[in-house]
Design an enzyme around this catalytic site. Structure first.
Site, PDB file in Angstrom:
ATOM      1  N   ASN A  42       3.211  -1.967  -4.501  1.00 31.10           N
ATOM      2  CA  ASN A  42       3.520  -1.084  -3.346  1.00 31.10           C
ATOM      3  C   ASN A  42       4.928  -0.148  -3.778  1.00 31.10           C
ATOM      4  OD1 ASN A  42       4.506  -3.648  -2.852  1.00 31.10           O
ATOM      5  ND2 ASN A  42       5.004  -3.077  -0.824  1.00 31.10           N
ATOM      6  N   GLU A  44       7.738   2.040  -1.772  1.00 30.59           N
ATOM      7  CA  GLU A  44       8.088   2.440  -0.316  1.00 30.59           C
ATOM      8  C   GLU A  44       9.122   3.683  -0.517  1.00 30.59           C
ATOM      9  OE1 GLU A  44       9.548  -1.006   1.498  1.00 30.59           O
ATOM     10  OE2 GLU A  44       7.607  -1.853   2.052  1.00 30.59           O
ATOM     11  N   CYS A  53       0.661   2.215  -1.093  1.00 32.86           N
ATOM     12  CA  CYS A  53       0.326   0.581  -1.161  1.00 32.86           C
ATOM     13  C   CYS A  53      -0.204   0.452  -2.559  1.00 32.86           C
ATOM     14  CB  CYS A  53      -0.936   0.392  -0.297  1.00 32.86           C
ATOM     15  SG  CYS A  53      -0.765   0.319   1.515  1.00 32.86           S
ATOM     16  N   GLU A  55      -2.889  -1.234  -3.646  1.00 28.20           N
ATOM     17  CA  GLU A  55      -4.118  -0.717  -3.868  1.00 28.20           C
ATOM     18  C   GLU A  55      -4.567   0.630  -4.265  1.00 28.20           C
ATOM     19  OE1 GLU A  55      -2.953  -2.436  -1.255  1.00 28.20           O
ATOM     20  OE2 GLU A  55      -4.281  -4.022  -0.307  1.00 28.20           O
ATOM     21  N   CYS A  95      -5.067  -3.061   3.601  1.00 27.92           N
ATOM     22  CA  CYS A  95      -4.754  -2.281   4.949  1.00 27.92           C
ATOM     23  C   CYS A  95      -5.883  -1.459   5.363  1.00 27.92           C
ATOM     24  CB  CYS A  95      -3.435  -1.646   5.101  1.00 27.92           C
ATOM     25  SG  CYS A  95      -3.408  -0.134   3.860  1.00 27.92           S
ATOM     26  N   CYS A  98      -6.286   1.432   2.690  1.00 35.30           N
ATOM     27  CA  CYS A  98      -6.631   0.902   1.573  1.00 35.30           C
ATOM     28  C   CYS A  98      -8.315   0.650   1.587  1.00 35.30           C
ATOM     29  CB  CYS A  98      -5.959  -0.276   0.939  1.00 35.30           C
ATOM     30  SG  CYS A  98      -4.204   0.324   0.463  1.00 35.30           S
TER      31      CYS A  98
HETATM   32  N1  THU Z   1       0.846  -3.051   1.580  1.00 33.36           N
HETATM   33  C1  THU Z   1       0.022  -2.733   0.516  1.00 33.36           C
HETATM   34  O1  THU Z   1       0.735  -2.701  -0.530  1.00 33.36           O
HETATM   35  N2  THU Z   1      -1.150  -3.060   0.735  1.00 33.36           N
HETATM   36  C2  THU Z   1      -1.745  -3.637   1.776  1.00 33.36           C
HETATM   37  O2  THU Z   1      -3.032  -3.496   1.751  1.00 33.36           O
HETATM   38  C3  THU Z   1      -0.940  -4.085   2.822  1.00 33.36           C
HETATM   39  C4  THU Z   1       0.502  -3.276   3.053  1.00 33.36           C
HETATM   40  C5  THU Z   1       2.350  -2.772   1.663  1.00 33.36           C
HETATM   41  C6  THU Z   1       2.841  -1.489   2.364  1.00 33.36           C
HETATM   42  C7  THU Z   1       4.358  -1.839   2.820  1.00 33.36           C
HETATM   43  O3  THU Z   1       5.030  -1.272   1.609  1.00 33.36           O
HETATM   44  C8  THU Z   1       4.254  -3.310   2.731  1.00 33.36           C
HETATM   45  O4  THU Z   1       3.177  -3.720   2.245  1.00 33.36           O
HETATM   46  C9  THU Z   1       4.273  -3.879   4.272  1.00 33.36           C
HETATM   47  O5  THU Z   1       3.537  -3.244   4.921  1.00 33.36           O
END
Ligand code: THU
Length: 147
Positions: A42, A44, A53, A55, A95, A98
């Site tokens: 991920n 941000e 994310c 994935e 999530c 994804c």
């Molecule tokens: N996140 C992912 O990278 N993949 C997921 O499927 C769940 C959430 C990340 C997004 C964000 O940067 C952090 O986790 C918290 O939500």
């Protein structure tokens, strides 16, 4: 590559996350039908809702490396990446966004995916099919009646 190897790759990828806002590091490892491995984490940014994310990061790399239709196996791990190794006892599941992106790859590959959903410490692993994660999903076939 064993399941443990794939989870280890996802955990290692999580250490490359850029997650200063949530403090939650996620890594994803995708293996192709030919055994090629790609990873993502991920990433941000200050506009919180526009982060990427793990994935989707890994899927983008998979598309460039071998094509979404050749995605074979997937592992995801999430937790605290502040130290030398990813930690945390709770497994992560993809999530909603994804799941949608994985559904597209699943359609192209012509098969359901098993996703290894691991905790940060790698000790807890849930094996969940994508069809379980996104039942009745809106996929390419849903557009059959489009003009
Ligand atoms: N996140 C992912 O990278 N993949 C997921 O499927 C769940 C959430 C990340 C997004 C964000 O940067 C952090 O986790 C918290 O939500």
């Amino acid at each position: 590559m064993t399941d443990a190897d794939l989870i280890a790759a996802a955990r290692a990828a999580a250490l490359k996350a850029y997650a200063p806002y949530s403090g939650y590091s996620v890594g994803c490892a995708i293996l192709s039908t030919d055994g090629e491995l790609v990873t993502g984490a991920n990433m941000e940014n200050a506009c919180y809702r526009l982060g990427i994310c793990a994935e989707q990061s890994a899927l983008t790399t998979a598309q460039h490396a071998f094509g979404l239709r050749n995605v074979a196996r997937i592992a995801v791990a999430g937790g605290n990446g502040a130290g030398d190794a990813l930690t945390g006892a709770q497994s992560v599941t993809p999530c909603g966004g994804c799941r949608q992106a994985l559904l597209e790859a699943s359609h192209l590959a012509g098969r359901d995916f098993e996703i290894l959903c691991a905790s940060g410490d790698g000790q807890k692993v849930e094996r969940l099919s994508l069809s379980t994660l996104i039942p009745h999903g809106f996929g390419p076939a849903s557009l059959a009646d489009a003009g």
